[in-house]
Motif scaffolding. Structure first.
Motif, short mmCIF file in Angstrom:
data_model
loop_
_atom_site.label_atom_id
_atom_site.label_comp_id
_atom_site.label_asym_id
_atom_site.label_seq_id
_atom_site.Cartn_x
_atom_site.Cartn_y
_atom_site.Cartn_z
N ARG A 238 -6.87 44.42 -45.42
CA ARG A 238 -5.59 45.29 -45.62
C ARG A 238 -5.42 46.19 -46.67
O ARG A 238 -4.54 46.50 -47.38
CB ARG A 238 -4.44 44.21 -45.71
N LEU A 239 -6.44 47.13 -46.56
CA LEU A 239 -6.27 48.36 -47.44
C LEU A 239 -5.37 49.72 -46.63
O LEU A 239 -5.49 50.66 -47.30
CB LEU A 239 -7.86 48.67 -48.17
N TRP A 240 -5.31 49.55 -45.61
CA TRP A 240 -4.73 50.72 -44.66
C TRP A 240 -3.67 50.00 -43.89
O TRP A 240 -3.60 48.90 -43.68
CB TRP A 240 -5.84 51.40 -44.03
N PRO A 241 -2.87 51.00 -43.49
CA PRO A 241 -1.65 50.45 -42.59
C PRO A 241 -2.37 49.90 -41.43
O PRO A 241 -3.37 50.48 -40.81
CB PRO A 241 -1.19 51.92 -42.21
N GLN B 228 5.58 53.64 -40.56
CA GLN B 228 4.50 52.52 -40.59
C GLN B 228 3.84 52.67 -42.18
O GLN B 228 3.34 51.84 -42.57
CB GLN B 228 3.40 52.84 -39.38
N TRP C 64 -4.73 59.73 -39.49
CA TRP C 64 -5.02 58.41 -39.65
C TRP C 64 -6.27 58.12 -40.23
O TRP C 64 -6.42 57.45 -41.09
CB TRP C 64 -4.90 57.68 -38.13
N GLU C 65 -7.30 59.12 -39.81
CA GLU C 65 -8.64 58.86 -40.34
C GLU C 65 -8.98 59.28 -41.74
O GLU C 65 -9.35 58.37 -42.56
CB GLU C 65 -9.46 59.79 -39.54
N ASP D 36 7.02 47.13 -32.59
CA ASP D 36 7.30 48.68 -32.52
C ASP D 36 5.92 49.39 -33.14
O ASP D 36 5.87 50.39 -32.02
CB ASP D 36 8.21 48.84 -33.97
N GLU D 37 5.23 48.77 -33.76
CA GLU D 37 4.07 49.74 -34.20
C GLU D 37 3.07 49.58 -33.06
O GLU D 37 2.18 50.73 -32.59
CB GLU D 37 3.18 48.92 -35.27
N GLY E 17 -5.50 51.58 -49.85
CA GLY E 17 -4.70 51.11 -50.82
C GLY E 17 -5.29 51.27 -52.18
O GLY E 17 -6.40 51.01 -52.38
N THR F 7 -9.86 55.22 -31.36
CA THR F 7 -9.49 55.74 -30.06
C THR F 7 -10.53 56.68 -29.39
O THR F 7 -11.05 57.43 -30.15
CB THR F 7 -8.10 56.67 -30.27
N TRP G 290 -4.89 61.93 -34.82
CA TRP G 290 -5.82 60.88 -35.10
C TRP G 290 -6.72 61.15 -36.47
O TRP G 290 -6.91 60.53 -37.10
CB TRP G 290 -6.91 61.09 -34.00
N SER H 103 4.71 52.22 -30.21
CA SER H 103 4.62 53.37 -30.50
C SER H 103 3.08 53.91 -30.42
O SER H 103 3.11 54.91 -29.77
CB SER H 103 5.20 53.31 -31.91
N PHE I 284 -6.60 53.68 -34.41
CA PHE I 284 -6.21 55.02 -34.07
C PHE I 284 -7.70 55.67 -34.32
O PHE I 284 -8.26 56.70 -33.62
CB PHE I 284 -5.34 55.67 -35.07
N GLN I 285 -8.46 55.06 -35.31
CA GLN I 285 -9.67 55.54 -35.68
C GLN I 285 -10.88 55.25 -34.38
O GLN I 285 -11.62 56.21 -34.09
CB GLN I 285 -10.29 54.87 -36.76
N MET J 235 -2.40 50.03 -37.99
CA MET J 235 -2.84 50.51 -36.86
C MET J 235 -4.08 51.71 -37.04
O MET J 235 -4.19 52.05 -36.15
CB MET J 235 -1.76 51.18 -36.25
N ARG J 236 -4.26 51.72 -38.51
CA ARG J 236 -5.22 52.87 -38.65
C ARG J 236 -6.54 52.50 -38.13
O ARG J 236 -7.00 53.56 -37.30
CB ARG J 236 -5.21 53.08 -40.16
N ARG K 161 8.70 44.49 -36.18
CA ARG K 161 7.80 45.72 -36.67
C ARG K 161 6.53 45.84 -35.89
O ARG K 161 6.14 46.80 -35.60
CB ARG K 161 7.74 45.33 -38.17
N GLU L 32 7.38 58.02 -36.85
CA GLU L 32 6.84 56.72 -36.64
C GLU L 32 5.84 56.53 -37.45
O GLU L 32 5.74 55.42 -37.94
CB GLU L 32 6.62 56.66 -35.12
N PHE M 198 3.85 49.88 -44.91
CA PHE M 198 2.76 49.20 -45.55
C PHE M 198 2.73 49.15 -47.00
O PHE M 198 2.10 48.50 -47.71
CB PHE M 198 1.34 50.14 -44.77
#
Lengths: 486, 486
Positions: A80-83, B388, B341-342, A120-121, B347, A92, B338, A124, A89-90, A85-86, A117, B384, B392
């Motif tokens: 969990r070092l990033w939000p 997020q 996000w990348e 929602d994420e 953190g 995709t 994208w 979205s 997204f990466q 959904m990241r 939440r 949005e 986080f």
């Protein structure tokens, strides 16, 4: 709804052998089209432990050009070092490519993180991608608790695979029913027209393989059609291979249509139910909660008779029967849900719908009165509406009254011969009868996408009218008494 | 953001007199078009008590054909006999008509009912209608606390109107700042491309009237264009009446661009800030929260210099500067968000963006690199995404570095004359300079729609480089130290 799925569907070896090669070819063709048109595709494999995600994913992949897809194995996000959904997204896929997900962004929910939440994420994420032209196909591989147990045991007993079964797998197995509830909530909150879920009955590899391939094919063809901006046909895309027939869902087949109830038992039970229903009506009134009862079903399935028995003993000041026919001009001038918000019963009252907002995904879909995009969007819109009603405190129950084609024919003929009932039967009824298969197909998809914990569908065997009436009353009572704590 | 709005904008009587009649005519014309095309329109008036909703609504109505609209006065829903959204669904106008709402479904939120469920119900309502072709225009009438006090007093002192001022109004007046926060949250969570908010500076009736009329006109014309399926122009619709010029927003005018900082103070403050920033970096790392710093602004406003001072004393293992230019082919093959996000910092790390995802609503909007529908949708998508990130734990601060046209020209010339800096100036810079007004307009809309409590915009007066640099550092420190409780 999960418990209603007939998991024992099978294809014979011959059926499989005749369906699979042409389907593979079609899939390859569709993949080439998406590549050419630059459509990015995401295919999600979720499902029970032991449902065969790996195996089935492999089957699908055989049909695809390996240069055109990438498989992503989604592990739990431990650091969990990033939000959250990241990482999705990466991964995709770029335009024209396919991303295949072995587990996905739904993992969080299935692992128990079920907050607003998180939903929602996820919604979205999918909406943003869909609006950007992404084609999103989501599969849930379903097996029964018994089958899961069998498979875990088999893995455990094999030296080569025993390491794959963990303590946690057994723990989850024990909590199967609880997790099934979670799966249902997840599917209903995230089943959108632009990112629909498909439930795959996965007891038999052949059946599941064909169903997955067909679902992916339909998804790709729809995306191609949309990208080409062609007019939408009201019916789902057909591969023309007879696959739909072979996969034919069979919720209806699971009904025992030969059941019946004696006149004597009927009278006794009806009376008792009607008495209790009157009590329910007063309890509703006291706490000011509305009760919504929906009737859909085949023509001549006996909706009118059920509604009559339902209301016979109710206080007439507290209920309303709302017959739904084709919208008039004024109704057509509004959003299609407008008239149902309008007729919604106020707190403490009962609203009984003789046909309903589900016309959008039944007759309007089949007759092409709305576009494919519109009826696909409707599942989510209807779920949103019913969830708002339930959040408000409404008690909702939805009935599908079913008859067999033979029984319907018998009733049609009786109506024609009875001068008092002749008005009930029209040319349209005969025309609809010819579309029996389409109605069954549309109804089954409707059950899958809109039977939610807060507004479940109940299928009623309608060949015996007495039995159907008593079942309807009992189901209303069961639901209302439970929710009202009577 | 509300506090940054210049509420004292005015139009002279002459300006008003020259603008109003042709604008009314255009409005009438647009109304006829929506009627002809069967477009249903909803116009929402929300705003502070005393902001003049009634008066201003009346002005707008004068321009409309009275047979084509209906006004709905929304009272609090005291009985609650139906699900909350029902009464709003009921009042949705039929195709070709206009519904005008004096208060609306936002009343619940402004009255303090701020749960996720309420937001879900509202966004679902608006999305369902928009997808059905509804044109939704939402106005928030804004006045300052001081002005509100003045107006409440005036009403109270007049015998004819004193009854209109209640104890509750005064109570709300005292809680102005708290309610302002709620207004901001509400606007940012519900500002969608298909249902955007417009803030109306309402101290002067003439100004507010023209701004409302222009907003409604733009909304109607956009809906007409969409219904006609015409290609979208990259710029907003222009009424061709010079209204935009007259309304010209003036967030930039409120900046005191003549401020400066002496070399001596600069050196002292810079050193002190850089020392504290290093501490912040370690604190971030300890709690594993990322810090995101965004730089946007006019060309030659000094972004590079700020970034240099920001990073000078940081541990290089813990930050990354991300320069953003036009997307390359690979990036273009993905969703436009994208790549951001990348590059999002993990953190404990700092990510500094030299230009950013806001390019979508600045250069891409102005140059027509994306469609109007796409950049309008982007405001909500960006909100949005940032929400997020904030959920986080990310600390986010966004800077707009501003210079005056004169100062920019001076810097351009210096760059051209300095052989070491000549590479920094291109033909494109000169071309952008000609679009100064468009950039200001786009930037102001961007501030309005994306300056959220969790990711605020800070405007920096950039004519004095020393002052700008120190301000940037101080703002980063303020935000980070507050959120980290240092």
């Amino acid at each position: 709804m999960l418990e209603k799925v007939d998991l024992d569907r099978k294809l014979s070896k011959e059926e499989f052998k005749s369906l699979w090669p042409p389907l593979r070819e079609k899939l390859g063709e569709a993949q080439r089209m998406t590549k050419e048109l630059g459509i990015p595709v995401m295919i999600v494999f979720e499902g029970w432990d032991g449902a065969g995600k790996g195996t089935l994913m492999n089957e699908l992949i055989q049909a695809l050009d390996p240069r055109g897809f990438e498989v992503h194995n989604v592990k739990p996000d431990q650091e969990r070092l990033w939000p959250p959904m990241r990482r999705f997204f990466q991964t995709t896929p770029p335009r024209g490519k396919i991303g295949i997900y072995n587990r996905s962004w739904y993992r969080r929910i299935l692992d128990g993180e079920e907050s607003d939440r998180v939903f929602d994420e996820i919604t979205s994420f999918e909406r943003q991608l869909a609006q950007d032209g992404y084609c999103i196909i989501k599969l849930f591989l379903h097996i029964s608790k018994k089958e899961q147990r069998k498979r875990l045991k088999a893995l455990e007993e094999n030296h080569a695979t025993s390491w794959r079964v963990t303590q946690e797998d057994w723990e989850n197995h024990r909590r199967y029913d609880e997790i099934a509830q979670r799966v249902e909530r997840m599917i209903h909150r995230t089943d959108k027209g632009h990112a629909p879920w498909t439930l795959v009955e996965s007891h038999q590899r052949e059946y599941a393989t064909i169903k997955i391939a067909q679902t992916v094919l339909e998804g790709l063809e729809r995306a191609v059609k949309e990208a080409q901006g062609r007019a939408q046909s009201p019916r789902v895309v057909s591969s023309g291979l007879g696959v739909e027939r072979a996969l034919k869902t069979s919720i209806f087949k699971s009904l025992d249509m030969d059941q019946s109830l004696s006149e004597e038992t009927y009278k006794k039970e009806l009376k008792e139910c009607q008495r209790r229903l009157r009590d329910v009506q007063y309890s509703l009134y006291k706490v000011r909660r509305p009760l919504v009862i929906v009737f859909e079903g085949m023509d001549a399935a006996g909706k009118g008779g059920c509604i009559k028995r339902l209301t016979q003993n109710l206080d007439p000041r507290g209920y309303q029967v709302v017959p739904t026919s084709a919208p008039n001009d004024w109704e057509r001038a509004h959003h299609y849900l407008w008239r149902f918000w309008e007729s919604f019963p106020k707190g403490g009252h009962v609203g009984i719908y003789d046909r309903s907002w589900y016309g959008r995904v039944l007759v309007e879909r089949i007759e092409g009165f709305c576009s494919e995009e519109e009826w696909r969007r409707a599942f989510g819109e209807i779920n949103e509406m019913e969830r708002q009603w339930a959040d408000f405190g409404a008690i909702i129950v939805k009935f599908w009254l079913h008859v067999t084609p033979d029984e319907q024919l018998k009733r049609f003929k009786e109506r024609q011969e009875d001068p008092l009932k002749r008005w009930k039967i029209t040319d349209e009824d005969w025309r609809n009868r010819e579309k029996w298969g389409l109605y069954e197909e549309a109804a089954e998809e409707m059950f899958m996408r809109t039977s939610t914990p807060e507004a479940p569908w109940v299928l009623v065997e309608g060949n015996c009218k007495r039995l159907a009436r008593v079942k309807v009353l009992k189901e209303v009572l069961k639901r209302a008494e439970t929710l009202l704590n009577i």
